[in-house]
Motif scaffolding. Structure first.
Motif, PDB file in Angstrom:
ATOM      1  N   ALA A  34      34.364  45.737  37.922  1.00 13.45           N
ATOM      2  CA  ALA A  34      34.498  45.440  36.496  1.00 13.45           C
ATOM      3  C   ALA A  34      34.713  43.943  36.327  1.00 13.45           C
ATOM      4  CB  ALA A  34      35.680  46.200  35.888  1.00 13.45           C
ATOM      5  N   ILE A  35      34.692  43.523  35.079  1.00 10.41           N
ATOM      6  CA  ILE A  35      35.175  42.185  34.748  1.00 10.41           C
ATOM      7  C   ILE A  35      36.668  42.321  34.452  1.00 10.41           C
ATOM      8  CG2 ILE A  35      35.012  40.214  33.192  1.00 10.41           C
ATOM      9  CD1 ILE A  35      32.119  41.018  32.655  1.00 10.41           C
ATOM     10  N   TYR A  36      37.460  41.490  35.093  1.00  7.07           N
ATOM     11  CA  TYR A  36      38.911  41.529  34.933  1.00  7.07           C
ATOM     12  C   TYR A  36      39.358  40.372  34.036  1.00  7.07           C
ATOM     13  CZ  TYR A  36      39.390  45.155  38.443  1.00  7.07           C
ATOM     14  OH  TYR A  36      39.317  46.353  39.117  1.00  7.07           O
ATOM     15  N   TYR A  37      40.150  40.719  33.041  1.00  5.70           N
ATOM     16  CA  TYR A  37      40.625  39.744  32.060  1.00  5.70           C
ATOM     17  C   TYR A  37      42.148  39.632  32.127  1.00  5.70           C
ATOM     18  CZ  TYR A  37      36.026  40.315  29.876  1.00  5.70           C
ATOM     19  OH  TYR A  37      34.675  40.367  29.631  1.00  5.70           O
ATOM     20  N   CYS A  38      42.611  38.414  32.073  1.00  3.28           N
ATOM     21  CA  CYS A  38      44.036  38.133  32.006  1.00  3.28           C
ATOM     22  C   CYS A  38      44.470  38.072  30.537  1.00  3.28           C
ATOM     23  CB  CYS A  38      44.291  36.795  32.696  1.00  3.28           C
ATOM     24  SG  CYS A  38      45.959  36.162  32.546  1.00  3.28           S
ATOM     25  N   GLY A  41      41.955  35.396  28.965  1.00  4.99           N
ATOM     26  CA  GLY A  41      41.156  34.582  29.849  1.00  4.99           C
ATOM     27  C   GLY A  41      39.674  34.864  29.658  1.00  4.99           C
ATOM     28  N   GLN A  42      38.846  34.100  30.376  1.00  3.11           N
ATOM     29  CA  GLN A  42      37.405  34.210  30.205  1.00  3.11           C
ATOM     30  C   GLN A  42      36.825  35.380  30.988  1.00  3.11           C
ATOM     31  OE1 GLN A  42      38.933  32.174  32.229  1.00  3.11           O
ATOM     32  NE2 GLN A  42      37.783  32.070  34.152  1.00  3.11           N
ATOM     33  N   GLY A  43      37.602  35.948  31.882  1.00  2.00           N
ATOM     34  CA  GLY A  43      37.138  37.067  32.689  1.00  2.00           C
ATOM     35  C   GLY A  43      36.631  36.623  34.045  1.00  2.00           C
ATOM     36  N   THR A  44      36.874  37.446  35.052  1.00  2.18           N
ATOM     37  CA  THR A  44      36.371  37.183  36.397  1.00  2.18           C
ATOM     38  C   THR A  44      35.789  38.479  36.954  1.00  2.18           C
ATOM     39  OG1 THR A  44      36.924  36.260  38.576  1.00  2.18           O
ATOM     40  CG2 THR A  44      38.626  37.584  37.516  1.00  2.18           C
ATOM     41  N   GLN A  45      34.618  38.374  37.548  1.00  3.27           N
ATOM     42  CA  GLN A  45      33.909  39.562  38.034  1.00  3.27           C
ATOM     43  C   GLN A  45      34.460  40.011  39.382  1.00  3.27           C
ATOM     44  OE1 GLN A  45      31.160  41.392  36.581  1.00  3.27           O
ATOM     45  NE2 GLN A  45      31.695  42.798  38.262  1.00  3.27           N
ATOM     46  N   VAL A  46      34.747  41.296  39.481  1.00  2.17           N
ATOM     47  CA  VAL A  46      35.120  41.919  40.750  1.00  2.17           C
ATOM     48  C   VAL A  46      34.078  42.998  41.033  1.00  2.17           C
ATOM     49  CG1 VAL A  46      36.800  43.360  41.948  1.00  2.17           C
ATOM     50  CG2 VAL A  46      37.575  41.443  40.526  1.00  2.17           C
ATOM     51  N   THR A  47      33.429  42.877  42.184  1.00  2.89           N
ATOM     52  CA  THR A  47      32.412  43.848  42.588  1.00  2.89           C
ATOM     53  C   THR A  47      32.793  44.427  43.939  1.00  2.89           C
ATOM     54  OG1 THR A  47      30.698  42.625  41.399  1.00  2.89           O
ATOM     55  CG2 THR A  47      29.971  44.229  43.049  1.00  2.89           C
ATOM     56  N   TRP A  87      46.805  42.310  33.161  1.00  5.32           N
ATOM     57  CA  TRP A  87      45.403  42.319  33.566  1.00  5.32           C
ATOM     58  C   TRP A  87      44.728  43.551  32.957  1.00  5.32           C
ATOM     59  CZ3 TRP A  87      43.022  38.393  36.025  1.00  5.32           C
ATOM     60  CH2 TRP A  87      43.830  37.451  36.666  1.00  5.32           C
ATOM     61  N   TYR A  88      43.553  43.340  32.408  1.00  2.19           N
ATOM     62  CA  TYR A  88      42.705  44.398  31.872  1.00  2.19           C
ATOM     63  C   TYR A  88      41.363  44.321  32.586  1.00  2.19           C
ATOM     64  CZ  TYR A  88      46.022  44.870  28.002  1.00  2.19           C
ATOM     65  OH  TYR A  88      47.149  45.087  27.249  1.00  2.19           O
ATOM     66  N   ARG A  89      40.593  45.386  32.485  1.00  2.43           N
ATOM     67  CA  ARG A  89      39.254  45.344  33.054  1.00  2.43           C
ATOM     68  C   ARG A  89      38.277  46.105  32.163  1.00  2.43           C
ATOM     69  NH1 ARG A  89      40.217  49.005  38.522  1.00  2.43           N
ATOM     70  NH2 ARG A  89      40.347  51.058  37.516  1.00  2.43           N
ATOM     71  N   GLN A  90      37.028  45.689  32.273  1.00  6.00           N
ATOM     72  CA  GLN A  90      35.970  46.320  31.497  1.00  6.00           C
ATOM     73  C   GLN A  90      34.742  46.487  32.374  1.00  6.00           C
ATOM     74  OE1 GLN A  90      34.944  44.287  27.844  1.00  6.00           O
ATOM     75  NE2 GLN A  90      34.047  46.128  26.984  1.00  6.00           N
ATOM     76  N   ALA A  91      34.375  47.738  32.590  1.00  8.19           N
ATOM     77  CA  ALA A  91      33.161  48.054  33.347  1.00  8.19           C
ATOM     78  C   ALA A  91      31.999  48.218  32.360  1.00  8.19           C
ATOM     79  CB  ALA A  91      33.373  49.332  34.141  1.00  8.19           C
ATOM     80  N   PRO A  92      30.775  48.094  32.843  1.00  6.18           N
ATOM     81  CA  PRO A  92      29.611  48.233  31.944  1.00  6.18           C
ATOM     82  C   PRO A  92      29.631  49.568  31.201  1.00  6.18           C
ATOM     83  CG  PRO A  92      28.920  47.325  34.033  1.00  6.18           C
ATOM     84  CD  PRO A  92      30.361  47.707  34.196  1.00  6.18           C
ATOM     85  N   GLY A  93      29.456  49.520  29.890  1.00  2.00           N
ATOM     86  CA  GLY A  93      29.419  50.728  29.090  1.00  2.00           C
ATOM     87  C   GLY A  93      30.774  51.329  28.775  1.00  2.00           C
ATOM     88  N   GLU A  94      31.845  50.661  29.196  1.00  2.00           N
ATOM     89  CA  GLU A  94      33.182  51.184  28.948  1.00  2.00           C
ATOM     90  C   GLU A  94      34.000  50.192  28.126  1.00  2.00           C
ATOM     91  OE1 GLU A  94      33.460  53.603  33.223  1.00  2.00           O
ATOM     92  OE2 GLU A  94      35.139  52.400  32.494  1.00  2.00           O
ATOM     93  N   GLN A  95      35.092  50.702  27.552  1.00  2.00           N
ATOM     94  CA  GLN A  95      35.987  49.836  26.806  1.00  2.00           C
ATOM     95  C   GLN A  95      36.939  49.118  27.753  1.00  2.00           C
ATOM     96  OE1 GLN A  95      37.937  52.258  23.814  1.00  2.00           O
ATOM     97  NE2 GLN A  95      36.271  51.965  22.375  1.00  2.00           N
ATOM     98  N   VAL A 112      43.312  30.243  32.724  1.00  2.00           N
ATOM     99  CA  VAL A 112      42.261  30.023  33.727  1.00  2.00           C
ATOM    100  C   VAL A 112      42.444  31.039  34.839  1.00  2.00           C
ATOM    101  CG1 VAL A 112      41.266  28.410  35.376  1.00  2.00           C
ATOM    102  CG2 VAL A 112      42.125  27.574  33.173  1.00  2.00           C
ATOM    103  N   GLU A 113      41.413  31.862  35.027  1.00  2.00           N
ATOM    104  CA  GLU A 113      41.451  32.916  36.039  1.00  2.00           C
ATOM    105  C   GLU A 113      40.676  32.489  37.280  1.00  2.00           C
ATOM    106  OE1 GLU A 113      41.134  36.287  32.500  1.00  2.00           O
ATOM    107  OE2 GLU A 113      39.486  35.916  33.889  1.00  2.00           O
ATOM    108  N   SER A 114      41.074  33.060  38.399  1.00  2.00           N
ATOM    109  CA  SER A 114      40.345  32.816  39.639  1.00  2.00           C
ATOM    110  C   SER A 114      40.569  33.978  40.586  1.00  2.00           C
ATOM    111  CB  SER A 114      40.799  31.503  40.290  1.00  2.00           C
ATOM    112  OG  SER A 114      42.171  31.560  40.599  1.00  2.00           O
ATOM    113  N   GLY A 115      39.719  34.063  41.603  1.00  2.00           N
ATOM    114  CA  GLY A 115      39.942  35.034  42.660  1.00  2.00           C
ATOM    115  C   GLY A 115      38.994  36.215  42.696  1.00  2.00           C
ATOM    116  N   GLY A 116      38.104  36.337  41.730  1.00  2.00           N
ATOM    117  CA  GLY A 116      37.167  37.450  41.761  1.00  2.00           C
ATOM    118  C   GLY A 116      36.100  37.244  42.813  1.00  2.00           C
ATOM    119  N   GLY A 117      35.256  38.270  42.994  1.00  2.00           N
ATOM    120  CA  GLY A 117      34.182  38.147  43.957  1.00  2.00           C
ATOM    121  C   GLY A 117      33.669  39.491  44.412  1.00  2.00           C
ATOM    122  N   LEU A 118      32.908  39.450  45.502  1.00  2.00           N
ATOM    123  CA  LEU A 118      32.317  40.650  46.090  1.00  2.00           C
ATOM    124  C   LEU A 118      33.128  41.046  47.323  1.00  2.00           C
ATOM    125  CD1 LEU A 118      29.987  42.720  46.443  1.00  2.00           C
ATOM    126  CD2 LEU A 118      28.772  40.929  47.732  1.00  2.00           C
TER     127      LEU A 118
END
Length: 120
Positions: free
Chosen positions: A91-95, A111-117, A36-44, A5-11
């Motif tokens: 990006a979306i950050y995944y644990c 994890g399900q991913g948490t959005q960081v903007t 921690w991994y991250r995935q931005a739109p259009g990227e791996q 369970v991830e938490s803490g993302g946001g704008l």
């Protein structure tokens, strides 16, 4: 089965800080690597940071000196402190947690991913 369970993302504005948390639960006997991994739109999806059970750490070059990964073994939790955030950190950050459960069951859970903007 191991659940994360991830938490803490946001704008946040450029230059700001965020702290991500990821708590693991379920059939856990031991935890080896937490990351921690991250995935931005259009990227791996790509590694941001990881920490092993000896607290050795590894960071992507783009976040060195700005991000810090840590873990609390008593809580089966991994943290990512992100400072001096940049728009390119958006990006979306995944644990990810890997280890062994009872009965020599090996797991590698996401994890399900948490959005960081990061934007003004």
């Amino acid at each position: 089965q191991v659940q994360l369970v991830e938490s803490g993302g946001g704008l946040v504005q450029p230059g700001g800080s965020l702290r991500l948390s990821c708590a693991a639960s379920g059939n856990i006997f031991s935890i080896n690597t937490m990351g921690w991994y991250r995935q931005a739109p259009g990227e791996q999806r790509a590694l941001v940071a990881e920490i092993d059970n000896n607290r050795n750490t590894n960071y992507a070059d783009s976040v060195k000196g700005r991000f810090t990964i840590s873990r609390d073994n008593a809580k089966n939790t991994v943290y990512l402190q992100m400072n001096r955030l940049k728009p390119e950190d958006t990006a979306i950050y995944y644990c990810n947690v890997a280890g062994y459960g009872l009965g020599s069951y090996e797991y590698d859970s996401w994890g399900q991913g948490t959005q960081v903007t990061v934007s003004s």
